[in-house]
Design a protein around this motif. Structure first.
Motif, PDB file in Angstrom:
ATOM      1  N   LEU A 111      62.526  40.008  35.471  1.00 32.77           N
ATOM      2  CA  LEU A 111      61.785  41.101  35.470  1.00 32.77           C
ATOM      3  C   LEU A 111      60.536  40.937  36.107  1.00 32.77           C
ATOM      4  O   LEU A 111      60.028  41.672  37.022  1.00 32.77           O
ATOM      5  N   VAL A 112      59.746  40.134  35.410  1.00 34.64           N
ATOM      6  CA  VAL A 112      58.432  39.602  36.047  1.00 34.64           C
ATOM      7  C   VAL A 112      58.502  39.050  37.347  1.00 34.64           C
ATOM      8  O   VAL A 112      57.641  39.336  38.224  1.00 34.64           O
ATOM      9  N   LEU A 113      59.591  38.163  37.714  1.00 34.35           N
ATOM     10  CA  LEU A 113      59.716  37.644  39.010  1.00 34.35           C
ATOM     11  C   LEU A 113      59.795  38.759  40.026  1.00 34.35           C
ATOM     12  O   LEU A 113      59.094  39.011  41.091  1.00 34.35           O
ATOM     13  N   VAL A 114      60.726  39.734  39.665  1.00 32.85           N
ATOM     14  CA  VAL A 114      60.955  40.784  40.739  1.00 32.85           C
ATOM     15  C   VAL A 114      59.921  41.887  40.771  1.00 32.85           C
ATOM     16  O   VAL A 114      59.358  41.983  41.955  1.00 32.85           O
ATOM     17  N   PHE A 115      59.203  42.260  39.890  1.00 35.13           N
ATOM     18  CA  PHE A 115      58.065  43.234  39.804  1.00 35.13           C
ATOM     19  C   PHE A 115      56.879  42.617  40.196  1.00 35.13           C
ATOM     20  O   PHE A 115      55.876  43.469  40.539  1.00 35.13           O
ATOM     21  N   ALA A 116      56.500  41.302  39.854  1.00 31.52           N
ATOM     22  CA  ALA A 116      55.174  40.747  40.072  1.00 31.52           C
ATOM     23  C   ALA A 116      55.296  40.130  41.438  1.00 31.52           C
ATOM     24  O   ALA A 116      54.312  39.993  42.266  1.00 31.52           O
ATOM     25  N   PHE A 117      56.171  39.695  42.078  1.00 37.00           N
ATOM     26  CA  PHE A 117      56.334  39.137  43.455  1.00 37.00           C
ATOM     27  C   PHE A 117      57.034  39.600  44.630  1.00 37.00           C
ATOM     28  O   PHE A 117      56.977  39.550  45.636  1.00 37.00           O
ATOM     29  N   PHE A 118      57.953  40.916  44.377  1.00 39.88           N
ATOM     30  CA  PHE A 118      59.028  41.168  45.310  1.00 39.88           C
ATOM     31  C   PHE A 118      58.703  42.754  45.460  1.00 39.88           C
ATOM     32  O   PHE A 118      59.130  43.397  46.477  1.00 39.88           O
ATOM     33  N   VAL A 119      58.333  43.493  44.513  1.00 42.46           N
ATOM     34  CA  VAL A 119      58.196  45.103  44.561  1.00 42.46           C
ATOM     35  C   VAL A 119      56.655  45.107  45.089  1.00 42.46           C
ATOM     36  O   VAL A 119      55.768  44.675  44.647  1.00 42.46           O
TER      37      VAL A 119
END
Length: 119
Positions: A111-119
């Motif tokens: 979740l951190v990867l998705v929301f901190a880098f991709f969203v």
């Protein structure tokens, strides 16, 4: 994709959780000992898990300012918990420690990867 985390507080939460996990692993409570014993991880190697978690914590924090570092550290954390998940499955140690700790950390890391880098 962003080279630095935005929002950075997500990465700081993951770093804080990893740091607390590493600190608890210095004198592991029963649930951590049960987990490591359950997957047959040799006791003489337990110290390396603390080093890995502290390096990941440092990478996540440094990566707030240095492009690419937090992303790499976050991916490393995901790889770590994927390997831990495989160890649990291979050892057939699928008790609460697996579902809460191992898969919980894996989910938070993704979740951190998705929301901190991709969203």
């Amino acid at each position: 994709m962003s080279e630095t985390p935005d929002p950075s507080w997500l990465v700081l939460i993951l770093a804080g959780l990893l740091f607390m996990d590493a600190a608890m692993s210095v004198r592991p409570p029963k649930f951590i000992r049960d987990c490591l014993n359950g997957v047959h991880f040799p006791r003489e190697w337990w110290w390396i898990l603390i080093v890995i978690k502290l390096l990941a914590t440092a990478g996540l924090i440094v990566g707030i300012w240095v492009p690419g570092v937090a992303f790499a550290a976050n991916v490393g954390v995901i790889a770590y918990f994927l390997c831990a998940s495989v160890a649990h499955i291979r050892a057939r140690f699928l008790r609460q420690e697996f579902w809460v700790n191992c898969l919980g950390f894996l989910a938070v890391s993704v979740l951190v990867l998705v929301f901190a880098f991709f969203v």
